[in-house]
Write an enzyme that holds these catalytic residues in place. Structure first.
Site, mmCIF file in Angstrom:
data_model
loop_
_atom_site.group_PDB
_atom_site.id
_atom_site.type_symbol
_atom_site.label_atom_id
_atom_site.label_comp_id
_atom_site.label_asym_id
_atom_site.label_seq_id
_atom_site.Cartn_x
_atom_site.Cartn_y
_atom_site.Cartn_z
ATOM 1 N N GLY A 260 -24.195 22.119 -39.555
ATOM 2 C CA GLY A 260 -23.602 21.038 -38.747
ATOM 3 C C GLY A 260 -22.102 21.522 -38.282
ATOM 4 O O GLY A 260 -21.824 22.791 -37.858
ATOM 5 N N ALA A 261 -20.889 20.985 -38.501
ATOM 6 C CA ALA A 261 -19.674 21.177 -38.065
ATOM 7 C C ALA A 261 -18.770 20.058 -38.798
ATOM 8 O O ALA A 261 -19.309 19.036 -39.298
ATOM 9 C CB ALA A 261 -19.455 20.889 -36.630
ATOM 10 N N MET A 262 -17.506 20.368 -39.109
ATOM 11 C CA MET A 262 -16.903 19.556 -40.049
ATOM 12 C C MET A 262 -15.423 19.735 -39.494
ATOM 13 O O MET A 262 -14.751 20.772 -39.050
ATOM 14 C CB MET A 262 -16.844 20.364 -41.542
ATOM 15 C CG MET A 262 -15.696 19.761 -42.233
ATOM 16 S SD MET A 262 -16.137 17.758 -42.803
ATOM 17 C CE MET A 262 -14.652 17.325 -43.122
ATOM 18 N N HIS A 294 -16.728 15.796 -30.576
ATOM 19 C CA HIS A 294 -16.820 14.828 -31.820
ATOM 20 C C HIS A 294 -15.919 15.187 -32.909
ATOM 21 O O HIS A 294 -15.012 14.338 -33.373
ATOM 22 C CB HIS A 294 -18.331 14.783 -32.289
ATOM 23 C CG HIS A 294 -18.525 13.976 -33.716
ATOM 24 N ND1 HIS A 294 -19.363 12.943 -33.760
ATOM 25 C CD2 HIS A 294 -18.193 14.402 -34.710
ATOM 26 C CE1 HIS A 294 -19.080 12.495 -34.903
ATOM 27 N NE2 HIS A 294 -18.687 13.267 -35.531
ATOM 28 N N GLU A 295 -16.010 16.505 -33.116
ATOM 29 C CA GLU A 295 -14.905 16.906 -34.205
ATOM 30 C C GLU A 295 -13.494 16.845 -33.796
ATOM 31 O O GLU A 295 -12.523 16.641 -34.461
ATOM 32 C CB GLU A 295 -15.141 18.403 -34.719
ATOM 33 C CG GLU A 295 -16.954 18.622 -34.970
ATOM 34 C CD GLU A 295 -17.428 17.648 -36.099
ATOM 35 O OE1 GLU A 295 -16.507 17.369 -36.862
ATOM 36 O OE2 GLU A 295 -18.516 17.269 -36.109
#
Length: 811
Positions: A260-262, A294-295
């Site tokens: 995913g992503a953080m 989103h991030e």
């Protein structure tokens, strides 16, 4: 002794006792090219409000030495180091080593198979920093962090703050980063490796994107899109929140073997699976935009203002998920993004919210282990949809005013739900206490049915509905289309709500038109067949999406057959004009054929989807998506031969076609080996394994299960694709043993942290070769699992239970 999870009571006591002044973290990565170890020295400066008191610091790495104010400390063996005899001003120093950088939590070493280069990333949400260095691992103890990183000389090191001082040290370099703003520990990051990087100036910001060297060509191809979206997002949020992002540097790092992503402050980490070697499709481009935004939204929701405890996780995740769609629609070219949200995340949220893991968006969280279980469809897509309803309920201008006041009041601090509600109530002039209780503290989904009685129209709710504003659209048939003749917004407060100004004689009345609220809907009984026949004739992507979501919910609830739902959504797919939602429809209709349809009906539904794909392939703008859809639904040799002809030199499509051919029993061994030989993608072995996974062959299934589920060789971002090829309809004979093996691995599914636990639990779950008795066995096994595994098991078992029911129903 196991690693303990921090409880809310412990966190509150520690926050009342301790004020963290700063972290100085010294990290040594020089052992990683040849070994597994990350060595750290964490120096924590903090004050204590009750001198003489005792607390603890979190450290689940191996502790080599620890002192408090110069006196030695002894770890307790449970991921904690007791801190006795605190004084007013304290200095803690802990030397630690993390040697499990292959499967452990918090930090990961990845080796690029293309060139053998090593990359390392950290990722700490919700409480995984403690696996790397000593810290007070709870969100409300925010403090500046100063990172000093020693790494091989050829590496670039990236962290939250910009402009590090770099010192040459022979075969290594030492990177000293300036202090961050006050951050929660979980929002910090170190990414390192021999990156390919691109930097550009935009509107006063210094933007950077980085990836492993073997993806340099792909990064260069996508750089303009990524950096344009970054500029657009920063500008939108600066205006919407009346607060520009306060740091010049904003980096995004695409890392191998990341899930995913953080949203690390100023340095977002992504899975480099988002850098697609094949030309991205419209939906893939839109997904990248949504994740990027989103991030980025987390820079405000989560970093600048942080939830005090994990019961307010939605303050981070629901807001970021809402904001990314809001900003994409308002500031980028992805104007149908809410339709994609509806057909992707929101339909999943409807299912989750009507199942065994339904929970209030805001709920008491006992400990961090429980918090890891609510990174789910309720917190994300339902939460985002509820916030869209809130903006509708108070009005967008007042919503913006309230957001601006919230950030101005709480920047660099921590908040609770009430802080946000107070800001929005003041800005809107509305008492939101009832709204808060109904929407955020109450689980479940409202359902509305339309009632027509002569010239009157009313909305009927099942039970007492939440306060909300929604729209009803009136449509009449004009030629081969439905045209909207009226749209009426109504504010619902009672079980029965008259809808005035809507023509009762319309051919179709669409409840929740424009998708303004989170509620399932049903047409009036006389219009059920019209909805199923005419959904594809509606004029906009969002109106078609609302109709499709209604049909999908009726399928999952047992109120429509797979044949009915499949025919309806296939017709919508054939008529869809928005490129970005073609793929979500393909996913839904193919899932209906594969997972929901009785075996006797599966071939006809699959053939209908394949026929639409062949027609769509004639449109150059949709050719790629259509051929990928056909690669999943090809029904025999003729389709496969045509697909090969269309693929030409498209290696990605050839792999997809081989997976389907393997599933249908074709001899693909030689062709797969030849394609692997000429594919320049260093991750092509995963494609070859995916082909092997699809084979109806016991030796192939055994090999793939071992590599996927036991040895965990497959990067977490690719687990879903390999597992989907493994579990195929019509292969129960070969799959039955692995349903049993899945039960056996449940105790190990929590391994590696939250993202791997969710991924493996969900995607390894057998959708075939199981029955109702098996589902009950899974539910029993879930009782002893960790919270994140337990909730994923329960959610997935409920979905498969519904599938089994649908397969047992004849059309």
């Amino acid at each position: 002794m196991g690693i303990r999870s921090l409880t809310r009571t412990e966190a509150e006591h520690r926050a009342a006792l301790v004020t963290v002044e700063r972290y100085d973290i010294d990290i040594d990565l020089t052992a990683l090219p040849d070994g597994p170890e990350v060595r750290c020295v964490s120096t924590v400066t903090f004050s204590c409000s009750e001198p003489g008191a005792e607390t603890f610091v979190d450290c689940a790495a191996e502790v080599r030495a620890a002192t408090l104010n110069g006196s030695p400390l002894t770890p307790s063996g449970d991921g904690r180091i007791p801190l006795p005899g605190l004084v007013a001003h304290n200095v803690l120093r802990v030397e630690s080593v993390q040697a499990d950088t292959a499967t452990g939590a918090g930090v990961h070493k990845a080796t690029d198979p293309a060139d053998g280069e090593v990359y390392v990333w950290t990722s700490f949400e919700p409480d995984e920093a403690r696996f790397v260095w000593a810290c007070f691992d709870q969100p409300d103890l925010k403090a500046p962090h100063a990172f000093t990183v020693t790494a091989p000389a050829a590496w670039t090191v990236l962290s939250n703050s910009g402009d590090p001082r770099i010192e040459e040290q022979g075969a290594a370099r030492r990177w000293s980063f300036p202090d961050t703003p006050p951050l929660s520990v979980y929002n910090t990051v170190v990414n390192a490796g021999p990156f390919h990087g691109i930097r550009r100036e935009a509107d006063g910001h210094d933007l950077g994107i980085y990836a492993r060297r073997s993806l340099a060509e792909v990064l260069e191809r996508d750089a303009d899109d990524i950096l344009t979206l970054t500029r657009q997002g920063l500008a939108f949020y600066a205006e919407a929140f009346a607060m520009p992002f306060p740091q010049r540097k904003y980096d995004q790092v695409f890392m191998p073997e990341f899930g995913g992503a953080m949203e690390n402050y100023g340095c977002v980490t992504w899975s480099d699976a988002f850098l697609r070697r094949a030309e991205p499709t419209p939906a893939e481009r839109e997904l990248l935009a949504v994740v990027l935004l989103h991030e980025m939204a987390h820079m405000w929701f989560g970093n600048i203002v942080t939830m005090r405890w994990w019961d307010d996780l939605w303050l981070n995740e629901a807001f970021a998920e809402f904001a990314c769609h809001w900003s994409a629609e308002g500031a980028t070219r992805y104007t149908d993004v809410w339709a994609s949200h509806l057909l992707g995340g929101k339909v999943r949220a409807y299912l989750s919210d009507q199942g065994p893991v339904s929970h209030p968006i805001h709920q008491p969280i006992h400990d961090v282990a429980q918090a890891a279980s609510i990174f789910d469809n309720i917190t994300y897509p339902k939460g985002a949809s509820v916030l869209l309803q809130l903006m509708t309920y108070v009005g967008e201008d007042r919503f913006r005013t309230g957001m601006a006041a919230y950030f101005a009041r709480h920047a660099w601090g921590t908040t609770t739900l009430q802080d946000l509600i107070d800001a929005l109530a003041e800005a809107s002039g509305r008492d939101l206490s009832g709204w808060r209780k109904a929407w955020l503290e109450t689980a479940g989904t409202d359902r509305f049915t339309l009632e027509r009685d002569g010239d009157t129209v009313a909305l009927l709710a099942d039970g007492s509905p939440r306060p909300q504003v929604l729209a009803v659209g009136a449509y009449d048939r004009v030629g081969d289309a439905l045209e909207r003749t009226a749209l009426v917004r109504v504010e619902v407060t009672e079980a029965r709500t008259p809808v005035t100004g809507i023509p009762a004689t319309s051919d179709l009345l669409l409840v929740n038109d424009d998708d303004l609220t989170f509620a399932t809907t049903r047409p009036d009984p006389t219009a059920r067949d019209t909805l199923f026949r005419s959904a594809g004739l509606l004029p906009t992507a969002i109106s078609r999406g609302v109709a499709a979501a209604t049909v999908w919910d009726m399928l999952t609830a047992g109120e429509a057959t797979a044949a009915e739902a499949g025919r309806c959504l296939t017709a919508v797919l054939a008529a869809e004009t928005s490129d970005a939602v073609i793929e979500p429809y393909l996913t839904l209709v193919t899932n209906i054929a594969e997972l929901w349809a009785p075996p006797a009906e599966r071939p006809a539904l699959t053939e209908a989807v394949a026929a639409v794909c062949r027609r769509l392939a004639a449109d150059p703008g949709r050719r790629q998506v259509a051929l990928r859809g056909l690669a999943r639904t090809a029904t025999g040799a003729e389709d496969l031969a045509w697909l090969r002809e269309q693929a030409g030199d498209d290696v990605d499509l050839r792999w997809r076609a081989l997976v389907r051919e393997a599933e249908l029993g074709g001899d693909v061994t030689a062709e797969s080996a030849a394609l692997l030989e000429r594919d320049t993608d260093p991750d092509a072995w995963i494609r070859a394994l995916t082909v092997r996974a699809a084979l109806p062959d016991p030796a192939a299934k055994a090999e793939v299960w071992q590599r996927l589920a036991v040895d965990r060789e497959v990067p977490v971002a690719a687990v879903s694709a390999v597992a989907a090829a493994f579990w195929r309809p019509g292969q129960d004979t070969w799959l039955a043993p692995y349903a049993e093996r899945y039960l056996a691995v449940i105790p190990d599914l929590q391994q590696g942290g939250m993202i791997p636990a969710m991924t493996y639990t969900s995607h390894l779950f057998p959708p075939y070769a199981v029955d109702a008795v098996y589902i009950e066995r899974v539910r029993q096994a879930a009782r002893d699992a960790s919270p994140v595994v337990r909730n994923t098991l329960l959610e997935r078992s409920d979905a498969v239970r519904r599938m089994l029911r649908a397969r047992a129903v004849n059309a």
